[in-house]
Design an enzyme around this catalytic site. Structure first.
Site, mmCIF file in Angstrom:
data_model
loop_
_atom_site.group_PDB
_atom_site.id
_atom_site.type_symbol
_atom_site.label_atom_id
_atom_site.label_comp_id
_atom_site.label_asym_id
_atom_site.label_seq_id
_atom_site.Cartn_x
_atom_site.Cartn_y
_atom_site.Cartn_z
ATOM 1 N N GLY A 257 0.809 -1.224 0.000
ATOM 2 C CA GLY A 257 0.000 0.000 0.000
ATOM 3 C C GLY A 257 0.831 1.258 0.000
ATOM 4 O O GLY A 257 1.173 1.792 1.057
ATOM 5 N N LEU A 258 1.160 1.717 -1.198
ATOM 6 C CA LEU A 258 1.954 2.947 -1.340
ATOM 7 C C LEU A 258 1.077 4.076 -1.896
ATOM 8 O O LEU A 258 0.955 5.142 -1.297
ATOM 9 C CB LEU A 258 3.138 2.666 -2.271
ATOM 10 N N GLU B 191 -1.847 6.572 -2.969
ATOM 11 C CA GLU B 191 -3.016 7.097 -2.244
ATOM 12 C C GLU B 191 -3.941 7.798 -3.238
ATOM 13 O O GLU B 191 -3.511 8.146 -4.345
ATOM 14 C CB GLU B 191 -2.548 8.084 -1.174
ATOM 15 N N GLY C 143 0.356 9.516 -6.354
ATOM 16 C CA GLY C 143 0.842 8.246 -6.899
ATOM 17 C C GLY C 143 2.304 8.383 -7.302
ATOM 18 O O GLY C 143 3.205 7.930 -6.603
ATOM 19 N N THR D 298 -3.263 -3.797 -5.269
ATOM 20 C CA THR D 298 -3.425 -5.134 -5.851
ATOM 21 C C THR D 298 -3.361 -6.208 -4.759
ATOM 22 O O THR D 298 -2.573 -6.100 -3.815
ATOM 23 C CB THR D 298 -2.306 -5.376 -6.890
ATOM 24 N N GLN E 98 -5.510 -4.980 -34.882
ATOM 25 C CA GLN E 98 -5.710 -4.579 -36.285
ATOM 26 C C GLN E 98 -5.692 -5.812 -37.198
ATOM 27 O O GLN E 98 -6.532 -5.946 -38.088
ATOM 28 C CB GLN E 98 -4.590 -3.599 -36.685
ATOM 29 N N GLU F 146 3.349 0.843 -11.352
ATOM 30 C CA GLU F 146 4.735 0.780 -10.853
ATOM 31 C C GLU F 146 5.617 1.833 -11.530
ATOM 32 O O GLU F 146 6.757 1.576 -11.916
ATOM 33 C CB GLU F 146 5.302 -0.635 -10.970
ATOM 34 N N THR G 14 4.792 5.514 -13.962
ATOM 35 C CA THR G 14 4.333 5.804 -15.326
ATOM 36 C C THR G 14 5.536 5.933 -16.270
ATOM 37 O O THR G 14 6.684 6.040 -15.817
ATOM 38 C CB THR G 14 3.545 7.131 -15.352
ATOM 39 N N SER G 15 5.250 5.997 -17.557
ATOM 40 C CA SER G 15 6.339 6.164 -18.541
ATOM 41 C C SER G 15 7.078 7.482 -18.299
ATOM 42 O O SER G 15 8.301 7.560 -18.488
ATOM 43 C CB SER G 15 5.767 6.125 -19.961
HETATM 44 C C1 LIG Z 1 -4.744 -1.739 -11.655
HETATM 45 C C2 LIG Z 1 -3.770 -0.996 -10.808
HETATM 46 C C3 LIG Z 1 -3.060 -1.677 -9.827
HETATM 47 C C4 LIG Z 1 -2.183 -0.978 -8.984
HETATM 48 N N1 LIG Z 1 -1.564 -1.641 -7.953
HETATM 49 C C5 LIG Z 1 -0.900 -0.913 -7.010
HETATM 50 C C6 LIG Z 1 -0.399 -1.535 -5.815
HETATM 51 O O1 LIG Z 1 -0.526 -2.754 -5.617
HETATM 52 N N2 LIG Z 1 0.212 -0.759 -4.882
HETATM 53 C C7 LIG Z 1 0.377 0.582 -5.045
HETATM 54 O O2 LIG Z 1 0.918 1.223 -4.160
HETATM 55 N N3 LIG Z 1 -0.063 1.211 -6.185
HETATM 56 C C8 LIG Z 1 -0.695 0.488 -7.152
HETATM 57 N N4 LIG Z 1 -1.176 1.118 -8.291
HETATM 58 C C9 LIG Z 1 -0.971 2.546 -8.448
HETATM 59 C C10 LIG Z 1 -0.019 2.935 -9.588
HETATM 60 O O3 LIG Z 1 1.301 2.596 -9.263
HETATM 61 C C11 LIG Z 1 -0.229 4.452 -9.831
HETATM 62 O O4 LIG Z 1 -1.490 4.603 -10.458
HETATM 63 C C12 LIG Z 1 0.861 5.049 -10.696
HETATM 64 O O5 LIG Z 1 2.086 5.074 -9.998
HETATM 65 C C13 LIG Z 1 0.525 6.483 -11.133
HETATM 66 O O6 LIG Z 1 0.096 7.256 -10.052
HETATM 67 P P1 LIG Z 1 -1.272 8.103 -10.171
HETATM 68 O O7 LIG Z 1 -2.324 7.193 -10.665
HETATM 69 O O8 LIG Z 1 -1.490 8.796 -8.885
HETATM 70 O O9 LIG Z 1 -0.976 9.182 -11.291
HETATM 71 P P2 LIG Z 1 -0.349 10.618 -11.062
HETATM 72 O O10 LIG Z 1 0.895 10.545 -10.289
HETATM 73 O O11 LIG Z 1 -1.401 11.551 -10.578
HETATM 74 O O12 LIG Z 1 0.026 11.018 -12.550
HETATM 75 C C14 LIG Z 1 -0.936 11.455 -13.504
HETATM 76 C C15 LIG Z 1 -0.183 11.785 -14.798
HETATM 77 O O13 LIG Z 1 0.756 12.868 -14.562
HETATM 78 C C16 LIG Z 1 2.040 12.462 -14.947
HETATM 79 N N5 LIG Z 1 3.026 13.104 -14.067
HETATM 80 C C17 LIG Z 1 3.019 13.153 -12.708
HETATM 81 N N6 LIG Z 1 4.098 13.807 -12.275
HETATM 82 C C18 LIG Z 1 4.803 14.175 -13.372
HETATM 83 C C19 LIG Z 1 6.028 14.885 -13.583
HETATM 84 N N7 LIG Z 1 6.757 15.338 -12.565
HETATM 85 N N8 LIG Z 1 6.439 15.090 -14.841
HETATM 86 C C20 LIG Z 1 5.712 14.636 -15.894
HETATM 87 N N9 LIG Z 1 4.550 13.948 -15.765
HETATM 88 C C21 LIG Z 1 4.110 13.727 -14.519
HETATM 89 C C22 LIG Z 1 2.051 10.942 -14.788
HETATM 90 O O14 LIG Z 1 3.090 10.352 -15.531
HETATM 91 C C23 LIG Z 1 0.664 10.610 -15.306
HETATM 92 O O15 LIG Z 1 0.662 10.591 -16.709
HETATM 93 C C24 LIG Z 1 -1.999 0.421 -9.177
HETATM 94 C C25 LIG Z 1 -2.694 1.087 -10.180
HETATM 95 C C26 LIG Z 1 -3.589 0.406 -10.974
HETATM 96 C C27 LIG Z 1 -4.370 1.179 -12.005
#
Ligand SMILES: Cc1cc2nc3c(=O)[nH]c(=O)nc-3n(C[C@H](O)[C@H](O)[C@H](O)COP(=O)(O)OP(=O)(O)OC[C@H]3O[C@@H](n4cnc5c(N)ncnc54)[C@H](O)[C@@H]3O)c2cc1C
Length: 382
Positions: free
Chosen positions: A124-125, A127, A131, A158, A339, A366, A368-369
């Protein structure tokens, strides 16, 4: 430099490949459609020892390494990603923090059941409000006598709400560092602890046969001894766990990308248009050749990251490269496989529809890109 697998690694890959085709493939579409957790498949994966792959035998593991886990994830994801992410999260996010940072007592309590697959753990990381910026954690834990009192919430966790979930590790603010930054620590919260509530599962675009929940902690009390590792080490702990986890997600993405190749070859051979198989057209052949090229090069990237990690060398940049590249090409391959399948590719009964729906999250979970690019750029000194 030798990228060929040892006999033992090849045998593991073969047995997981057979399992995925013979046990997972026949049942997973229904679980995916019904959004149900495949308990029986998970039980059988436990019996095969998959949950114990990278752990020492003294803790109930199989005595393998992280690369063995990656090979298994690749083969599972070649058929289905819900099952693969359940294993990935159970091992690399669930059991690994206990294995790496736990006390002997915590290891003895949790590892035997987690490594046998009898029980699952969540990590649980993330919130609802933070993220990518994981240091922005709002969840708080305060010591009250010999108990931690936890308040806050976690999003998208997860394996946190299955019938066999035993506990979650939760990152929380436990104080303030001398430089004014948040002191983050990790605490083990057993399932069923009063004040720990698991919301109903999310309605997801993909990975619909995997388990994901929002969690809330409302004056949730656990023993002080549930602190994982040292107080204030929470940030360093999750960075390590996520660095490793990226290699595992890269392997999973390569599996999905390879599954797209498998399904496309099959379909291009069977489907006829204009009096011949669609695969007789060079336009289709080139698509499949490019898909194979992408799966192959992404595989080399995760092999390299895993090799560096296992050699004890720095691997942060290579893990980020592997995760970024593999997730990008998984999305590419899923789009092209759909496709090639034409209208049938848009029907849920075809595996490529599942691949397409499951691919996008690989560019998000884990890290984002964008976060992977930040890690690579930072490591290059920018
Ligand atoms: C199905 C699923 C399972 C998951 N399982 C787990 C789990 O087991 N444990 C856990 O802890 N988490 C889990 N996650 C969470 C996942 O790791 C996060 O959703 C992910 O890290 C992105 O965080 P966020 O959704 O808060 O997006 P945000 O951090 O809000 O980002 C939104 C957008 O802004 C971009 N962005 C943010 N900051 C910057 C920056 N500085 N520069 C450029 N772009 C930026 C991001 O790349 C993204 O495109 C899960 C998510 C999903 C959907």
């Amino acid at each position: 430099m030798d990228f060929r697998l040892t006999d033992e690694q090849a045998a593991l890959r073969e047995s997981v490949r057979d399992f995925a085709r013979e046990v997972v493939a026949p049942v997973i579409a229904e679980h995916y459609e019904q959004h149900t957790f495949p308990y029986e498949v998970i039980r059988q994966m436990g019996k095969m020892g998959l949950f114990g792959l990278p752990f020492a035998e003294e803790h109930g593991g199989m005595g393998g390494d992280y690369f063995a886990l990656c090979l298994a994830l690749e083969e599972l994801a070649r058929v289905d990603s819900s099952v693969a992410i359940t294993l990935e999260a159970a091992v690399s996010l669930g059991a690994m923090p206990i294995y790496r940072f736990g006390t002997e007592e915590q290891k003895a309590t949790w590892l035997p059941k987690l490594l046998s697959g009898e029980a699952l753990a969540g990590f649980g990381l993330t919130e609802p409000g933070t993220g990518s910026d994981a240091a922005g954690t709002q969840t708080r834990a305060a010591l009250d006598g010999d108990e931690w009192v936890i308040n806050g919430s976690k999003a998208f966790i997860t394996n946190s709400g299955t019938d066999i979930t035993a506990m979650v590790t939760v990152t929380a603010v436990t104080g303030t560092n001398p430089d004014g930054s948040k002191e983050l620590s990790t605490i083990i919260v057993p399932a069923g602890t009063p004040g720990f509530t698991v919301a109903p599962g999310y309605s997801k675009v993909g990975w619909t046969a995997s388990d994901t929940h929002e969690l809330t902690f409302d004056d949730c009390r656990v023993p002080a001894a549930n602190l994982l590792g040292e107080r204030g080490r929470g940030f360093a702990q999750f960075l390590r766990i996520l660095d490793e986890g990226r290699i595992a997600i890269a392997a999973l993405a390569v599996g999905l990308a390879q599954g797209c190749v498998d399904e496309s070859i099959k379909y291009a051979t069977e489907r006829h248009a204009f009096g011949r198989p669609i695969g007789a057209n060079q336009a289709i052949q080139f698509k499949i050749a490019d898909m194979e090229l992408k799966a192959h090069t992404a595989r080399l990237a995760y092999y390299d990251a895993a090799a560096r990690m296992l050699a004890g060398e720095p691997f942060k940049r290579q893990a980020a490269i592997a995760k970024l590249h593999a997730s990008t090409i998984a999305v590419d391959n899923a789009r092209e496989a759909t496709q090639i399948h034409g209208g049938y590719g848009f029907m849920n009964e075809y595996p490529v529809a599942r691949f397409w729906r499951d691919s996008k999250i690989l560019e998000i979970g884990e890290g984002t890109s964008e976060v992977q690019r930040m890690i690579i750029a930072r490591d290059l000194g920018l």
